[in-house]
Design an enzyme around this catalytic site. Structure first.
Site, PDB file in Angstrom:
ATOM      1  N   ASP A 165     -22.750   7.205  40.058  1.00 59.73           N
ATOM      2  CA  ASP A 165     -22.268   5.931  39.559  1.00 59.73           C
ATOM      3  C   ASP A 165     -21.092   5.529  40.457  1.00 59.73           C
ATOM      4  OD1 ASP A 165     -21.704   3.761  37.689  1.00 59.73           O
ATOM      5  OD2 ASP A 165     -20.030   4.998  37.016  1.00 59.73           O
ATOM      6  N   ASP A 199     -18.082   2.722  39.640  1.00 58.13           N
ATOM      7  CA  ASP A 199     -16.804   2.463  38.969  1.00 58.13           C
ATOM      8  C   ASP A 199     -16.439   3.598  38.024  1.00 58.13           C
ATOM      9  OD1 ASP A 199     -16.261  -0.256  40.014  1.00 58.13           O
ATOM     10  OD2 ASP A 199     -18.121  -0.736  38.970  1.00 58.13           O
ATOM     11  N   THR A 227     -25.243   1.872  40.668  1.00 57.72           N
ATOM     12  CA  THR A 227     -24.213   1.160  39.923  1.00 57.72           C
ATOM     13  C   THR A 227     -24.759  -0.015  39.130  1.00 57.72           C
ATOM     14  OG1 THR A 227     -22.151  -0.096  40.148  1.00 57.72           O
ATOM     15  CG2 THR A 227     -23.685  -0.209  41.993  1.00 57.72           C
ATOM     16  N   SER A 228     -24.072  -0.343  38.051  1.00 60.67           N
ATOM     17  CA  SER A 228     -24.415  -1.517  37.261  1.00 60.67           C
ATOM     18  C   SER A 228     -23.820  -2.788  37.856  1.00 60.67           C
ATOM     19  CB  SER A 228     -23.918  -1.342  35.813  1.00 60.67           C
ATOM     20  OG  SER A 228     -24.564  -0.261  35.188  1.00 60.67           O
ATOM     21  N   LYS A 268     -28.393   0.483  32.593  1.00 60.61           N
ATOM     22  CA  LYS A 268     -27.974   1.639  31.803  1.00 60.61           C
ATOM     23  C   LYS A 268     -27.644   1.183  30.381  1.00 60.61           C
ATOM     24  CE  LYS A 268     -25.781   3.479  36.003  1.00 60.61           C
ATOM     25  NZ  LYS A 268     -24.515   3.819  36.657  1.00 60.61           N
ATOM     26  N   ASP A 313     -19.325   8.650  34.531  1.00 59.92           N
ATOM     27  CA  ASP A 313     -18.088   8.699  33.756  1.00 59.92           C
ATOM     28  C   ASP A 313     -18.217   8.033  32.400  1.00 59.92           C
ATOM     29  OD1 ASP A 313     -16.191   5.793  34.072  1.00 59.92           O
ATOM     30  OD2 ASP A 313     -18.147   6.008  35.012  1.00 59.92           O
TER      31      ASP A 313
END
Length: 221
Positions: free
Chosen positions: A13, A15, A106-107, A138, A163
């Site tokens: 991931d 961030d 990543t989103s 996600k 995270d």
């Protein structure tokens, strides 16, 4: 910590996992939430680890188009990169990995992801999966499954670094193993997965087949 395990690839991931953009993101989302009349304190914890369009759609705000609002948020976040930096040890750890054996998943939209990666000074991966690449974000596993496919490996042979609860759930659903990064956590996250605060706590070794083993370092003591 995954003693005896070998992994075909590492899926990170972004961030909160390889870089810290929480302050910048929360500044932008606070402005947006205030404009919508939301309870900012209650709302902010819900934004992490998910695509903006799904966060907004879940609110079901009258007269709000999630596509339009997500685009406006992207522009605002792209203009606010102040304070973004790497998670401790992340730069050296990523540089130690075989380039074709890791990806960022990543989103965030690709444009924003690249801006934040540059701002944090972390290596640009050979392959990324971003918000535009999947229909379901996600906690659906689609992003990690796609990343594994693009790397030519099976998700069950990968180690996901995450995270946020949504990302952890996505990693679990993909069949991958999961490592939790707690560097940005204010409150402890209850999880059955191994957890580290800094990448200085782990080291890698690659065998002659290209598989990666993870081991703790003295910094983990």
């Amino acid at each position: 910590m995954f003693a005896g395990s070998r992994f075909a690839a590492f899926l990170f991931d972004m961030d909160g996992t390889v870089l810290n953009s929480i302050a910048a993101a929360e500044r932008v989302w606070t402005t947006w939430a205030t404009r919508q009349g939301l309870d900012v304190t209650a709302f902010l914890p819900t934004i992490h680890g998910k695509r903006a369009i799904e966060t907004i759609a879940a609110l079901k705000l009258p007269g709000i188009d999630p596509v339009v609002e997500a685009d406006l948020l992207l522009k605002a976040e792209a203009e606010d990169l102040e304070g973004i930096g790497p998670i401790p040890g992340a730069v050296a750890f990523l540089q130690s990995l075989p380039p074709q054996r890791w990806a960022i998943v990543t989103s965030a939209p690709r444009e924003l992801a690249l801006l934040r990666i540059k701002a944090a000074g972390i290596p640009v991966p050979a392959m990324m999966v971003t918000a535009e690449d999947v229909t379901r974000g996600k906690p659906a596993p689609d992003c990690f499954l796609l990343a594994a496919k693009r790397l030519g490996v099976e998700a069950r042979d990968c180690l996901v670094f995450e995270d946020a609860p949504a990302g952890i759930a996505a990693g679990e659903a993909s069949g991958a193993s999961v490592m939790v990064i707690s560097a940005t956590h204010i409150h402890p996250l209850v999880t059955p997965h191994p957890t580290i605060r800094s990448y200085d706590e782990v080291a890698i070794a690659t065998d002659d087949t290209g598989f990666i083993a993870l081991s703790p370092t003295r910094a983990a003591a």
